[in-house]
Design a protein around this motif. Structure first.
Motif, short mmCIF file in Angstrom:
data_model
loop_
_atom_site.label_atom_id
_atom_site.label_comp_id
_atom_site.label_asym_id
_atom_site.label_seq_id
_atom_site.Cartn_x
_atom_site.Cartn_y
_atom_site.Cartn_z
N GLU A 77 82.46 -62.62 32.19
CA GLU A 77 82.51 -63.51 33.34
C GLU A 77 83.67 -64.49 33.22
OE1 GLU A 77 80.88 -63.30 36.04
OE2 GLU A 77 79.41 -61.77 35.45
N GLU A 78 83.90 -65.00 32.00
CA GLU A 78 84.99 -65.93 31.76
C GLU A 78 86.33 -65.28 32.07
OE1 GLU A 78 87.58 -68.93 30.57
OE2 GLU A 78 85.41 -69.09 30.92
N CYS A 79 86.49 -64.04 31.66
CA CYS A 79 87.75 -63.33 31.88
C CYS A 79 87.99 -63.07 33.37
CB CYS A 79 87.76 -62.01 31.10
SG CYS A 79 89.39 -61.24 31.03
N ILE A 80 86.96 -62.68 34.07
CA ILE A 80 87.08 -62.46 35.51
C ILE A 80 87.43 -63.75 36.23
CG2 ILE A 80 85.80 -61.83 37.61
CD1 ILE A 80 84.19 -59.85 35.82
N SER A 81 86.77 -64.84 35.83
CA SER A 81 87.05 -66.15 36.41
C SER A 81 88.49 -66.57 36.15
CB SER A 81 86.09 -67.19 35.82
OG SER A 81 86.40 -68.49 36.26
N THR A 82 88.99 -66.27 34.95
CA THR A 82 90.37 -66.60 34.59
C THR A 82 91.36 -65.83 35.45
OG1 THR A 82 89.79 -67.14 32.31
CG2 THR A 82 92.08 -66.53 32.73
N ILE A 83 91.11 -64.54 35.63
CA ILE A 83 91.98 -63.72 36.48
C ILE A 83 92.02 -64.27 37.90
CG2 ILE A 83 92.14 -61.45 37.61
CD1 ILE A 83 91.10 -60.27 34.92
N ASP A 120 88.66 -54.09 37.39
CA ASP A 120 88.53 -54.07 38.86
C ASP A 120 89.13 -55.35 39.44
OD1 ASP A 120 87.32 -51.59 39.02
OD2 ASP A 120 85.26 -52.38 39.08
N ALA A 121 88.83 -56.48 38.80
CA ALA A 121 89.40 -57.77 39.25
C ALA A 121 90.91 -57.80 39.02
CB ALA A 121 88.73 -58.92 38.50
N ALA A 122 91.35 -57.27 37.88
CA ALA A 122 92.78 -57.26 37.56
C ALA A 122 93.57 -56.43 38.57
CB ALA A 122 92.99 -56.72 36.14
N GLU A 123 93.05 -55.27 38.94
CA GLU A 123 93.73 -54.42 39.93
C GLU A 123 93.79 -55.12 41.28
OE1 GLU A 123 94.99 -51.01 39.61
OE2 GLU A 123 94.94 -51.57 37.50
N LYS A 124 92.72 -55.77 41.65
CA LYS A 124 92.67 -56.48 42.93
C LYS A 124 93.75 -57.54 43.02
CE LYS A 124 89.68 -59.52 45.68
NZ LYS A 124 88.34 -60.17 45.77
N PHE A 149 90.65 -46.15 30.03
CA PHE A 149 90.91 -47.07 31.14
C PHE A 149 92.24 -46.77 31.82
CE2 PHE A 149 88.23 -50.02 28.40
CZ PHE A 149 87.08 -49.81 29.14
N LYS A 150 93.23 -46.33 31.05
CA LYS A 150 94.57 -46.08 31.61
C LYS A 150 94.56 -44.91 32.59
CE LYS A 150 98.94 -47.38 31.54
NZ LYS A 150 99.35 -46.78 32.81
N GLU A 151 93.61 -44.02 32.46
CA GLU A 151 93.50 -42.91 33.39
C GLU A 151 93.11 -43.36 34.79
OE1 GLU A 151 90.82 -40.15 31.61
OE2 GLU A 151 92.29 -39.39 30.16
N LYS A 152 92.48 -44.52 34.89
CA LYS A 152 92.02 -45.03 36.19
C LYS A 152 92.78 -46.26 36.65
CE LYS A 152 87.86 -46.71 38.57
NZ LYS A 152 86.41 -47.01 38.46
N TYR A 153 93.21 -47.10 35.71
CA TYR A 153 93.80 -48.39 36.06
C TYR A 153 95.27 -48.49 35.64
CZ TYR A 153 88.89 -49.80 36.55
OH TYR A 153 87.56 -49.88 36.92
N SER A 154 96.06 -49.20 36.45
CA SER A 154 97.47 -49.42 36.10
C SER A 154 97.67 -50.76 35.39
CB SER A 154 98.33 -49.38 37.37
OG SER A 154 97.93 -50.38 38.28
N CYS A 155 96.78 -51.73 35.65
CA CYS A 155 96.95 -53.08 35.09
C CYS A 155 96.26 -53.22 33.73
CB CYS A 155 96.42 -54.12 36.07
SG CYS A 155 97.40 -54.27 37.57
#
Length: 305
Positions: A77-83, A120-124, A149-155
């Motif tokens: 949650e902290e990491c998502i909030s930071t992003i 998901d938050a990072a990609e957004k 993760f790299k197979e699905k996400y670029s960030c």
């Protein structure tokens, strides 16, 4: 002497009493000098100050080896909030984290679930998340997770450590993923069975890995305070006509501030690693263990402000 110094600071990093004292009394002492602050909100002004000087940032909420599902979820949650706050504040910042902070030592499915939410938050918000490398027992699991993760996400990016024998092969295996890689020397205490025991061998392997990564076309972050490594990278880029937008330098917050600014003025991307949180003591001791010269850099930074 260097080995003794390294072992001494690694010993101090694991001292629970000193860590507790540092958490209770040292947050205000470290804030703005060694860490951004005890939380991300209090770090924003320091990050903005760095951005205003032409410096990019990556932030890391300090803490690892989590053994509680509840704490792992809190870290998520902290990491998502930071992003979200990075995006809202318009900061030039990425995020770094450790898989053990999200529950790697508890359950793999828990890590995947937590990291998926973060990415998901990072990609957004188009904010890069770097998976920090940890000690040898967790190295393969970290690389496997990065590949997944790299197979699905670029960030998403990760870190490779030059002091490990295995890293040259890991770099080769990651080539097909066209990864963003942070190259470091390595900060954990590992046996000669897994890591080069001599600094000269680590340095030579570090140079070899930097060259291999850049020539392979990977976006490469060279995380080092070592002038020889920095100059080597500059000359390597010139020799192979590698543009400045294919690599960057990274240094720790509070260390070699003048050099950071000089590199930025020379046209290189310079990213400052800004940790935040209460668990700053162990982080600081490990940084001092990495390289004796960091001791001088650190104390100059502390008493200059």
């Amino acid at each position: 002497m260097e080995a003794i110094t390294r072992d001494f600071f690694l010993f101090l990093s694991k001292n629970s009493l000193l860590n507790k004292i540092a958490q209770n009394r040292g947050g205000s002492f470290a804030a703005g000098k060694l860490i951004g602050g005890v939380d991300f909100k209090s770090s924003v002004r320091f990050i903005r100050g760095l951005n205003n000087q032409g410096l990019s940032v990556t932030v890391d909420h300090l803490g690892e080896f989590v053994d509680s599902v509840e704490v792992a979820n809190e870290r998520t949650e902290e990491c998502i909030s930071t992003i979200e706050m990075i995006s809202k504040e318009g900061l030039d910042s990425q995020v770094s984290l450790k898989m053990t902070s999200l529950g790697l030592d508890i359950d793999r499915d828990l890590v995947v679930k937590n990291m998926t939410r973060i990415l998901d938050a990072a990609e957004k918000h188009k904010i890069m998340v770097t998976i920090d490398m940890e000690d040898v027992p967790r190295c393969q699991a970290t690389i496997d997770l990065f590949k997944q993760f790299k197979e699905k996400y670029s960030c998403v990016s990760t870190v490779l450590q030059a002091y490990l024998y295995r890293t040259e092969k890991d770099l080769e295996d990651l080539g097909k993923y066209q990864p963003f890689l942070r190259m470091v020397k390595g900060a954990y205490k590992e046996s000669p069975e897994h890591a080069f025991p001599e600094k000269t061998d680590v340095d030579e392997n570090y140079k070899k890995l930097i060259e291999q990564s850049l020539i392979n076309g990977n976006y490469t972050a060279i995380a080092s305070h070592d002038d020889q490594i920095i100059e080597y990278t500059k000359e390597l880029a010139k020799k192979h006509n590698i543009p400045n937008d294919r690599f960057e330098f990274q240094m720790l917050y509070g260390m070699r501030n003048k050099t950071q600014l000089e590199l930025a003025k020379q046209g290189y991307k310079m990213r400052v690693y800004v940790p935040y949180g209460m668990d700053w003591y162990g982080y600081f001791m490990r940084r001092l263990a990495e390289r004796p010269a960091n001791i001088a850099f650190a104390f100059k930074g502390i008493f200059k402000k």
